[in-house]
Write a protein that holds these residues in place. Sequence first.
Motif, PDB file in Angstrom:
ATOM      1  N   UNK A 125       1.034  -1.186  -0.420  1.00  0.00           N
ATOM      2  CA  UNK A 125       0.356   0.224   0.146  1.00  0.00           C
ATOM      3  C   UNK A 125       1.180   1.014  -0.207  1.00  0.00           C
ATOM      4  N   UNK A 126       2.381   1.407   1.016  1.00  0.00           N
ATOM      5  CA  UNK A 126       2.956   2.348   0.890  1.00  0.00           C
ATOM      6  C   UNK A 126       3.229   2.669  -0.853  1.00  0.00           C
ATOM      7  N   UNK A 127       3.792   1.357  -1.069  1.00  0.00           N
ATOM      8  CA  UNK A 127       4.410   1.538  -2.674  1.00  0.00           C
ATOM      9  C   UNK A 127       3.437   1.920  -3.090  1.00  0.00           C
ATOM     10  N   UNK A 128       2.157   1.820  -3.377  1.00  0.00           N
ATOM     11  CA  UNK A 128       1.271   1.893  -4.243  1.00  0.00           C
ATOM     12  C   UNK A 128       1.516   3.957  -4.281  1.00  0.00           C
ATOM     13  N   UNK A 129       0.820   4.091  -2.704  1.00  0.00           N
ATOM     14  CA  UNK A 129       0.831   5.473  -3.252  1.00  0.00           C
ATOM     15  C   UNK A 129       2.461   6.615  -2.751  1.00  0.00           C
ATOM     16  N   UNK A 130       3.401   5.993  -2.750  1.00  0.00           N
ATOM     17  CA  UNK A 130       4.391   7.234  -1.691  1.00  0.00           C
ATOM     18  C   UNK A 130       5.091   6.576  -2.998  1.00  0.00           C
ATOM     19  N   UNK A 131       5.229   7.396  -3.556  1.00  0.00           N
ATOM     20  CA  UNK A 131       6.239   7.015  -5.061  1.00  0.00           C
ATOM     21  C   UNK A 131       7.421   7.744  -4.544  1.00  0.00           C
ATOM     22  N   UNK A 132       8.572   6.851  -3.658  1.00  0.00           N
ATOM     23  CA  UNK A 132       9.721   6.906  -3.458  1.00  0.00           C
ATOM     24  C   UNK A 132      10.881   5.952  -3.830  1.00  0.00           C
ATOM     25  N   UNK A 133      12.216   6.135  -3.056  1.00  0.00           N
ATOM     26  CA  UNK A 133      13.262   4.433  -3.086  1.00  0.00           C
ATOM     27  C   UNK A 133      13.055   4.124  -2.211  1.00  0.00           C
ATOM     28  N   UNK A 134      12.422   2.577  -2.919  1.00  0.00           N
ATOM     29  CA  UNK A 134      12.595   1.140  -1.943  1.00  0.00           C
ATOM     30  C   UNK A 134      13.774   0.667  -1.564  1.00  0.00           C
ATOM     31  N   UNK A 135      14.305   0.453  -0.998  1.00  0.00           N
ATOM     32  CA  UNK A 135      15.580  -0.378  -0.710  1.00  0.00           C
ATOM     33  C   UNK A 135      14.796  -1.727  -0.139  1.00  0.00           C
ATOM     34  N   UNK A 136      15.577  -2.818   0.328  1.00  0.00           N
ATOM     35  CA  UNK A 136      15.405  -3.952   1.369  1.00  0.00           C
ATOM     36  C   UNK A 136      17.478  -4.436   0.833  1.00  0.00           C
ATOM     37  N   UNK A 137      17.384  -4.541   2.319  1.00  0.00           N
ATOM     38  CA  UNK A 137      18.866  -4.826   2.527  1.00  0.00           C
ATOM     39  C   UNK A 137      19.028  -6.107   3.411  1.00  0.00           C
ATOM     40  N   UNK A 138      19.841  -7.275   2.400  1.00  0.00           N
ATOM     41  CA  UNK A 138      19.380  -8.281   3.269  1.00  0.00           C
ATOM     42  C   UNK A 138      20.951  -8.607   4.550  1.00  0.00           C
ATOM     43  N   UNK A 139      20.138  -8.307   5.724  1.00  0.00           N
ATOM     44  CA  UNK A 139      21.934  -8.095   6.812  1.00  0.00           C
ATOM     45  C   UNK A 139      22.697  -9.804   6.593  1.00  0.00           C
ATOM     46  N   UNK A 140      22.134 -10.162   6.644  1.00  0.00           N
ATOM     47  CA  UNK A 140      24.202 -11.240   6.456  1.00  0.00           C
ATOM     48  C   UNK A 140      23.829 -11.732   4.861  1.00  0.00           C
ATOM     49  N   UNK A 141      24.780 -12.320   4.218  1.00  0.00           N
ATOM     50  CA  UNK A 141      24.111 -12.694   2.748  1.00  0.00           C
ATOM     51  C   UNK A 141      24.972 -14.360   2.603  1.00  0.00           C
ATOM     52  N   UNK A 142      24.765 -15.335   3.887  1.00  0.00           N
ATOM     53  CA  UNK A 142      25.428 -16.309   3.952  1.00  0.00           C
ATOM     54  C   UNK A 142      24.587 -17.616   2.836  1.00  0.00           C
ATOM     55  N   UNK A 143      25.043 -18.540   2.487  1.00  0.00           N
ATOM     56  CA  UNK A 143      23.923 -19.741   2.191  1.00  0.00           C
ATOM     57  C   UNK A 143      22.667 -19.976   2.195  1.00  0.00           C
ATOM     58  N   UNK A 144      22.651 -20.050   3.544  1.00  0.00           N
ATOM     59  CA  UNK A 144      21.240 -20.463   4.489  1.00  0.00           C
ATOM     60  C   UNK A 144      20.558 -19.327   4.948  1.00  0.00           C
ATOM     61  N   UNK A 145      20.870 -18.190   5.191  1.00  0.00           N
ATOM     62  CA  UNK A 145      19.806 -16.850   5.255  1.00  0.00           C
ATOM     63  C   UNK A 145      19.265 -16.219   3.893  1.00  0.00           C
ATOM     64  N   UNK A 146      20.868 -16.423   2.706  1.00  0.00           N
ATOM     65  CA  UNK A 146      20.121 -16.289   1.390  1.00  0.00           C
ATOM     66  C   UNK A 146      18.241 -17.151   0.634  1.00  0.00           C
ATOM     67  N   UNK A 147      19.183 -18.316   1.001  1.00  0.00           N
ATOM     68  CA  UNK A 147      17.876 -19.294   0.721  1.00  0.00           C
ATOM     69  C   UNK A 147      17.043 -19.302   1.733  1.00  0.00           C
ATOM     70  N   UNK A 148      17.030 -19.255   3.065  1.00  0.00           N
ATOM     71  CA  UNK A 148      15.626 -18.216   3.988  1.00  0.00           C
ATOM     72  C   UNK A 148      14.717 -17.932   2.866  1.00  0.00           C
ATOM     73  N   UNK A 149      16.106 -16.358   3.064  1.00  0.00           N
ATOM     74  CA  UNK A 149      14.454 -14.884   2.362  1.00  0.00           C
ATOM     75  C   UNK A 149      13.951 -15.269   1.356  1.00  0.00           C
ATOM     76  N   UNK A 150      15.057 -15.942   0.342  1.00  0.00           N
ATOM     77  CA  UNK A 150      14.427 -15.909  -0.681  1.00  0.00           C
ATOM     78  C   UNK A 150      13.433 -16.794  -1.049  1.00  0.00           C
TER      79      UNK A 150
END
Length: 1013
Positions: free
Chosen positions: A199-224
């Motif tokens: 809803x925010x993204x649809x209504x507010x036109x700004x930069x949206x960034x997601x930061x993966x807190x720790x890029x290791x295989x298990x976490x990347x796989x889970x977050x995927x």
Amino acid sequence: MFDRIISTIKMNKKVIYLAPSDELIEFVRGSLINKMGVLYNIDVITFDDLAMNIAMDFLEDREIISEESSLVILEEILKKLHDENKLTYFKEVYNKKGFFIKVLNEIRDLKDNNINYEDFYAKISFLSDEITYNKSIEFAEVYKEYSERIKELNLIDLNDLIPIAIENIDRTRFFNGVSMFIIDGYTDITISEELLLKAIKKNIDINYIYHLPLDIPFIRHFADGEILKFVRENGFEIVYDDYIKDSKFKELASELFESGKTNFKEIEIIDSPCIEDEIRQVAGRIKEICLQNNAIDLSKIALIIADKKVYEEKIFDVFSEYGIHIALSKTEKYTNIPFIRTLIAFLRLKTDRFNKDLLKEIASSPYIDLNSRDTISFILNNYYKGSETAKYLEDLSEQDVLIREIKDSFIAFDDKVSERLGLLKSEAKFLEYKIEIINLMNDLKLKERILDLYKNNYISFDLMTRDLKALFGFEDILNNLEKSHNYQNKEITYSEFIYILDSSLRDKIVTLDNKPSYGVKVLSPNVIRGTSYDYVFFMGLNEGVIPNITKYNGIYSEKEKELLNERKIKINNNQYEMKKEKLKFLFSIASATKALYLSYRTADEDGSYIAKSQFLDEIMHKIDMDSSSKQTRTMKNRFELNSIYSENEALTRYCITREQKIGNLLSGISSKELSNIMMAKSIEDKRNSEIYTEYDGKVDAKLLYKIFDDDKYSASKIMTYNKCHFKYFLEQGLKLGGWDEEIFSNLNIGNIYHDILADYYKKFIQRNPTYDEDEIENIANKAFVKYGLVLDDIFTKNTKQAILDRIKNFINIDIEFNEKINFRPFLIEQWFSVDDLVKNVQINGRIDRVDLEYINDKPTGRYVVYDYKISNTKALRDVLKGDAIQVVFYYYAVEKLLRSKGLNPDCVALVYYDITKTCDEKKPRFSGIIVEETRKMLNVDGRTNTVMKSNLEVVFSHVNNNFIDNSIKEINRGIFTLPNKCIYINNYGYNCDFQDICRYDEIASKNKREVLI
Ligand code: SF4
């Protein structure tokens, strides 16, 4: 990423930064302050804050319901449904607090998944499994009632903020000036959160960034499969740069839970037999780190603990002892605050009005202003007779001046208590109870009293502050409880009110000192989301603590969760929760940059075994670490293995090892303290010396002589052994005595009776005794002096008179009886020694009295042995069970003695002679071993069990083999283990002098019995 944030801020644009934990929020804020010197134009907040910030302008007069209030409402709903017979699946648990919590969590989960009760009804209507369907219908009914009830009360749940925020997203001003929206630290989010972000993204036109807190295989796989999928589909920019720099520990985390081994030597694994030792080892390592680098920043050291609550208090104490700053607040439980205990004791009196202990707690409390405290306590200790006390004191006061003088103050105190308790209703609204307690506290002038105690130097400044904080905090607790129970329609009973207050106070704490901003950090694993520390100590790595998936068990089984998931009702199953536990573990491991220490316990606080965490096993397997070569720490050797970092540790170590070097260091301490230490040491020596093979009671038989310097036995010693081997060891081996300070105890009174009877009957040896009242009084008066019954108060007078009346009565009955059967005293207080019953063992004892039958002034050899008891005499069954074995020794001793005097002994009875029952029933009352053929002669009733003359030897050899011979053999084998069942435990706790040093545990004892020693 921080550079981008800074340039956005400098362009006078706002940034919203979402982070899931205070730790990450603090890190982000700290990093920006370091770089910019100031923090502005940025909100670093959690999802809940975001929802609140958007929704707050649209709440109107709706309020957020507290968890306590939700539980009260659910309790009412479940009770109503139960009373209307609408519960089948929940009917056994509908009134359990644990169940309300589960139901509330389930409702919250559904709300997080954007499923209201109407959606829930619709989704479950297609469930084919009957049980899951019916259970869900029952739950849906609760959900519906709950939703309607809170709506009716104009309340909302915290989870309801998101739908309100979504509804009003186009009207909020929260995003004015915002040009960057960052979401960091999350690996998964709920469906409601996804909808809000959309809803925010649809209504507010700004930069949206997601930061993966720790890029290791298990976490990347889970977050995927979770948040990465969402942000990709919704066009967020994704940043994979870790805040944690590359390190060997991050490398290890990236390979963990994957197959294969890795070459890694940099982890230290610490095992401990208890929490305190674990903390001391960790504190010791930190002390060493500080000694090597005195400029170290302590906030770069983190203790990560899954069950933080269990550790916190001890961490605070040990770190303070070591002089290491720790970022922990100093707290105290409400239930430990003395005036709160007094207050609760007072409130309990309402349902237990004549409980002496509660009254004593009130009378002795310095927080209650009492003029005649000593008098009241004196009466409570010596003359308290419950509801009869006033009358009892009135009667006594006629004869006793002292009582006349002091009784009024007790009666006034008791009346005041009654008056106050009378104001508390048996049923009322919570509000009414609260008002009465506040009035009571005001009447007692608690605040003024605390200040007075401080001004008059009875309590320190710290204690005064603690008490005042607790006083105000207690009022807050009452107010919050009242607010929660405001939504309750019905009145509650007084017992329910006390239960609510009790359970609410149980986990509440008073913060004595706020958490210092600087010091070693104490964190739980779920707050670590990509932050790092130089030194990480991951403590308490035990199974059931981490991973701990049992806490996620709700009202559905795993199978039912699967069925619900098929209907798009997402309820996390154990597999999913296990993955999340692994994530926490990996975040924590990877957060170390310089050193990582992993610690676990080998025993629980009650001494039982606990396993190390499967995650720790996983690491040890991964790095090929074998712990078997390491010396296992035990409660016994833990002091020798540690370095000393505090005076307290030096004292303890000195007690255990008596190392002269340490003794010299301690020479400054006072001699009294030193003698106490030496006493403690001698006991610890015996408990810890090399002659033990097991902590709880197996002693090396070859070294027994070092402990037991006396190889003579008595019946009471052997009976103690039969009841509890360990108690025998403490009494006879370590020479620890029980407390026997009570002059009026049964033991001393028993001695007085024995002395009087012995002195009286000694004059009639081999003669028919006659009754001489003056002589009895003479003898009794000497006995009273001998045993200290000399005070000139009414209590002593009454006690003496009662003894005298009873002994005269007893002698009278006994003499009349003996005249009839023609028996005369032959031996009085006869010491004996039996050495031919058990090989190489001497058993000593004393017989109260032996009477012989006389015909024509000549003894026939028929005899009766008497053992006087005031009451509670043992019966034949006790003899056969080994609980009363004295009479068996008497038999062998008397037979031998009589034979040595040229008589031909013929046993008629070996009996316990009950003085109280004899007086009450006006005829001799015996029990024990009575020969059936003489039952009539001894006037023994038909209910008393007897033994046929021909079976006497069978009885004696049974008792001897099983409860004398066998016990002595076990003593000689050094067996002093704890009993399967401690017979000194009753409903009120232990009734044993050694309860404080005994580690009796019924379950542990049973398990040990399975092991053949
Ligand atoms: S508490 Fe029970 S088990 Fe422990 S020493 Fe006393 S009697 Fe034995």
